[in-house]
Design a protein around this motif. Structure first.
Motif, PDB file in Angstrom:
ATOM      1  N   LEU A  25      -2.343   1.702  -3.158  1.00  0.00           N
ATOM      2  CA  LEU A  25      -1.270   2.400  -3.755  1.00  0.00           C
ATOM      3  C   LEU A  25      -1.453   3.274  -4.889  1.00  0.00           C
ATOM      4  O   LEU A  25      -1.139   4.335  -4.800  1.00  0.00           O
ATOM      5  CB  LEU A  25       0.095   1.651  -4.111  1.00  0.00           C
ATOM      6  N   GLN A  26      -2.295   2.683  -5.827  1.00  0.00           N
ATOM      7  CA  GLN A  26      -2.894   3.391  -6.818  1.00  0.00           C
ATOM      8  C   GLN A  26      -3.551   4.713  -6.591  1.00  0.00           C
ATOM      9  O   GLN A  26      -3.615   5.685  -7.222  1.00  0.00           O
ATOM     10  CB  GLN A  26      -3.491   2.463  -7.845  1.00  0.00           C
ATOM     11  N   SER A  27      -4.411   4.499  -5.635  1.00  0.00           N
ATOM     12  CA  SER A  27      -5.242   5.711  -5.353  1.00  0.00           C
ATOM     13  C   SER A  27      -4.496   6.885  -4.387  1.00  0.00           C
ATOM     14  O   SER A  27      -4.540   7.969  -4.753  1.00  0.00           O
ATOM     15  CB  SER A  27      -6.229   5.432  -4.386  1.00  0.00           C
ATOM     16  N   TYR A  28      -3.320   6.306  -3.738  1.00  0.00           N
ATOM     17  CA  TYR A  28      -2.566   7.246  -3.144  1.00  0.00           C
ATOM     18  C   TYR A  28      -1.404   7.973  -4.230  1.00  0.00           C
ATOM     19  O   TYR A  28      -1.555   9.311  -4.066  1.00  0.00           O
ATOM     20  CB  TYR A  28      -1.474   6.525  -2.064  1.00  0.00           C
ATOM     21  N   LEU A  29      -0.991   7.317  -4.979  1.00  0.00           N
ATOM     22  CA  LEU A  29      -0.415   8.029  -6.159  1.00  0.00           C
ATOM     23  C   LEU A  29      -1.299   9.049  -6.791  1.00  0.00           C
ATOM     24  O   LEU A  29      -0.652  10.108  -7.251  1.00  0.00           O
ATOM     25  CB  LEU A  29      -0.128   7.037  -7.337  1.00  0.00           C
TER      26      LEU A  29
ATOM     27  N   ASP B 231       5.644   6.277 -15.238  1.00  0.00           N
ATOM     28  CA  ASP B 231       6.039   4.981 -14.766  1.00  0.00           C
ATOM     29  C   ASP B 231       5.504   4.478 -13.840  1.00  0.00           C
ATOM     30  O   ASP B 231       5.071   3.158 -13.897  1.00  0.00           O
ATOM     31  CB  ASP B 231       7.550   5.260 -14.949  1.00  0.00           C
ATOM     32  N   ALA B 232       5.389   5.200 -12.673  1.00  0.00           N
ATOM     33  CA  ALA B 232       4.907   4.663 -11.502  1.00  0.00           C
ATOM     34  C   ALA B 232       3.257   4.064 -11.924  1.00  0.00           C
ATOM     35  O   ALA B 232       2.942   2.957 -11.389  1.00  0.00           O
ATOM     36  CB  ALA B 232       4.603   5.630 -10.526  1.00  0.00           C
ATOM     37  N   GLU B 233       2.613   4.723 -12.476  1.00  0.00           N
ATOM     38  CA  GLU B 233       1.089   4.260 -13.048  1.00  0.00           C
ATOM     39  C   GLU B 233       1.426   2.930 -13.744  1.00  0.00           C
ATOM     40  O   GLU B 233       0.836   1.984 -13.406  1.00  0.00           O
ATOM     41  CB  GLU B 233       0.411   5.361 -13.915  1.00  0.00           C
ATOM     42  N   GLU B 234       2.222   3.154 -14.578  1.00  0.00           N
ATOM     43  CA  GLU B 234       2.469   1.748 -15.333  1.00  0.00           C
ATOM     44  C   GLU B 234       2.884   0.616 -14.689  1.00  0.00           C
ATOM     45  O   GLU B 234       2.418  -0.572 -14.667  1.00  0.00           O
ATOM     46  CB  GLU B 234       3.531   1.741 -16.707  1.00  0.00           C
TER      47      GLU B 234
ATOM     48  N   LEU C 132       2.507   0.067 -11.469  1.00  0.00           N
ATOM     49  CA  LEU C 132       1.406  -0.541 -10.689  1.00  0.00           C
ATOM     50  C   LEU C 132       0.175  -1.355 -11.326  1.00  0.00           C
ATOM     51  O   LEU C 132      -0.126  -2.377 -10.955  1.00  0.00           O
ATOM     52  CB  LEU C 132       0.513   0.423 -10.171  1.00  0.00           C
ATOM     53  N   GLU C 133       0.078  -0.738 -12.694  1.00  0.00           N
ATOM     54  CA  GLU C 133      -0.716  -1.758 -13.659  1.00  0.00           C
ATOM     55  C   GLU C 133      -0.437  -2.887 -13.850  1.00  0.00           C
ATOM     56  O   GLU C 133      -0.977  -3.826 -13.928  1.00  0.00           O
ATOM     57  CB  GLU C 133      -1.047  -0.785 -14.843  1.00  0.00           C
ATOM     58  N   ASP C 134       0.948  -2.843 -14.206  1.00  0.00           N
ATOM     59  CA  ASP C 134       1.730  -4.298 -14.610  1.00  0.00           C
ATOM     60  C   ASP C 134       1.526  -5.304 -13.405  1.00  0.00           C
ATOM     61  O   ASP C 134       1.309  -6.391 -13.620  1.00  0.00           O
ATOM     62  CB  ASP C 134       3.130  -3.926 -15.021  1.00  0.00           C
ATOM     63  N   THR C 135       1.904  -4.755 -12.205  1.00  0.00           N
ATOM     64  CA  THR C 135       1.815  -5.302 -10.830  1.00  0.00           C
ATOM     65  C   THR C 135       0.462  -5.914 -10.819  1.00  0.00           C
ATOM     66  O   THR C 135       0.365  -7.368 -10.590  1.00  0.00           O
ATOM     67  CB  THR C 135       2.389  -4.626  -9.720  1.00  0.00           C
ATOM     68  N   LEU C 136      -0.853  -5.370 -10.937  1.00  0.00           N
ATOM     69  CA  LEU C 136      -1.924  -5.638 -10.804  1.00  0.00           C
ATOM     70  C   LEU C 136      -2.429  -6.893 -11.889  1.00  0.00           C
ATOM     71  O   LEU C 136      -2.878  -7.657 -11.300  1.00  0.00           O
ATOM     72  CB  LEU C 136      -2.970  -4.555 -10.889  1.00  0.00           C
ATOM     73  N   GLU C 137      -1.768  -6.545 -13.010  1.00  0.00           N
ATOM     74  CA  GLU C 137      -1.987  -7.595 -14.060  1.00  0.00           C
ATOM     75  C   GLU C 137      -1.291  -9.030 -13.831  1.00  0.00           C
ATOM     76  O   GLU C 137      -1.693  -9.963 -13.971  1.00  0.00           O
ATOM     77  CB  GLU C 137      -1.330  -6.997 -15.215  1.00  0.00           C
TER      78      GLU C 137
END
Ligand SMILES: Nc1ncnc2c1ncn2[C@@H]1O[C@H](COP(=O)(O)OP(=O)(O)OP(=O)(O)O)[C@@H](O)[C@H]1O
Ligand SMILES: [Mg+2]
Length: 309
Positions: free
Chosen positions: A88-92, A130-133, A135-140
């Motif tokens: 999803l991060q790369s799609y974003l 926000d979407a980037e953040e 996804l990062e939080d989710t990965l964390e």
């Protein structure tokens, strides 16, 4: 008639001798019974403590099986959720690029009204950030779950990882170096007797020492004259490591749960309650044992026994 010939006196003497003999026998028997009774009481006490230990070990073994099962069940969904979030991060990034191209090559005034009003109605600058953040939080978060799953696996395993011949004292010294800062204000006393190398996984055993020392440092927080003693010695075919502190100690309710996964008395975020259960798993997988005695407000002492192989 002399006393010797007096039948009454003779009978009396005989009776006296018999009475004394009976009394002596009675005393002997009482002594034997008393000793046997004491041996019985000792055996009973031993049995009681062995039974308690067995129950504890059985409980921890059940928890081990449960932990292995839970870890296994969580691992699969965790793996695909983590992989999906990365995708999803790369799609974003692709969508964000399209948007940049759009905004660069088609200024807002030239856009069809429907697209323009849609872009204006939604704050895409904020959404993108926000979407980037998110996804990062989710990965964390997923990383943290993965760590917990790994801890559960560590507690559950009974197959030791790679073994090598190592000196326990060296492991203690290098772990102490790692902990220089947290132990800065604590007096650390060492009595490390020369030990034979043993077949072990040194990094796992270092982790046990690290967990014990970190707990001791936590228990010494705010105490006067904080001190940790570390001793190692050889006792027959066993290596003994004792780590004691003069910290806050523990009540029985904590001691009896100390090796249970996720058991902690520390605040959220300070402790996960996995340190001791992982240590228990590691020591057991080396064929050893770990015990604790503690007194509230006085301190605690942990003893690890490892067989010399
Ligand atoms: N040396 C000690 N003195 C006093 N209490 C201790 C000591 N060692 C452990 N404990 C108690 O046992 C509990 C469990 O310890 P454990 O190391 O498993 O988890 P934790 O330290 O709370 O968290 P984690 O180690 O996962 O960060 C601790 O919360 C603490 O209450
Ligand atoms: Mg701990």
């Amino acid at each position: 008639m002399s006393n010797d010939d007096n039948p009454y006196i003779k009978a009396y003497e005989r009776e006296k001798r018999a009475r004394l003999e009976a009394e002596r026998q009675l005393e002997d028997s009482s002594r034997i019974i008393y000793k046997k009774n004491q041996a019985l009481e000792d055996s009973y006490e031993k049995l009681k403590s062995q039974q308690a230990l067995m129950l504890k070990q059985e409980k921890l073994a059940t928890l081990g099986t449960l932990s292995a099962g839970v870890a296994h069940e969580i691992n699969n969904p965790l793996a695909f959720v983590a992989s999906n979030v990365s995708t999803l991060q790369s799609y974003l990034q692709l969508y964000q690029h399209v948007q940049t191209l759009l905004e660069t090559h088609y200024p807002r005034e030239t856009m069809v009204p429907a697209l323009r009003s849609y872009l204006e109605a939604n704050d895409f600058e904020y959404i993108n950030e926000d979407a980037e953040e998110l996804l990062e939080d989710t990965l964390e978060g997923l990383k943290r779950v993965a760590n917990i799953v790994q801890s559960l696996k560590n507690f559950a395993y009974d197959q030791p990882a790679k073994r090598q011949s190592a000196d326990i004292n060296e492991g203690i010294e290098s772990t102490l170096k790692l902990l220089k800062l947290p132990l800065e204000h604590i007096e650390v006393e060492k009595h490390l007797a020369p030990l034979p190398n043993i077949d072990c996984n040194p990094s796992e055993l270092n982790q046990v020492i690290l967990n014990l020392l970190t707990n001791a440092a936590d228990a010494l927080d705010g105490r006067s004259q904080p001190k940790i003693s570390i001793k190692t010695y050889l006792n027959g075919s066993e290596i003994l490591i004792t780590i004691s502190d003069n910290g806050c100690g523990m009540p029985e309710s904590v001691v009896s749960n100390i090796f249970v996964p996720f058991f902690t008395t520390k605040d959220v975020g300070k402790g996960t309650g996995m340190g001791m259960s992982i240590s228990y798993g590691i020591v057991e997988s080396h064929g050893g044992s770990i015990e604790v005695i503690s007194e509230e407000d006085k301190g605690s002492e942990f003893t690890i026994r490892l067989p010399v192989t």
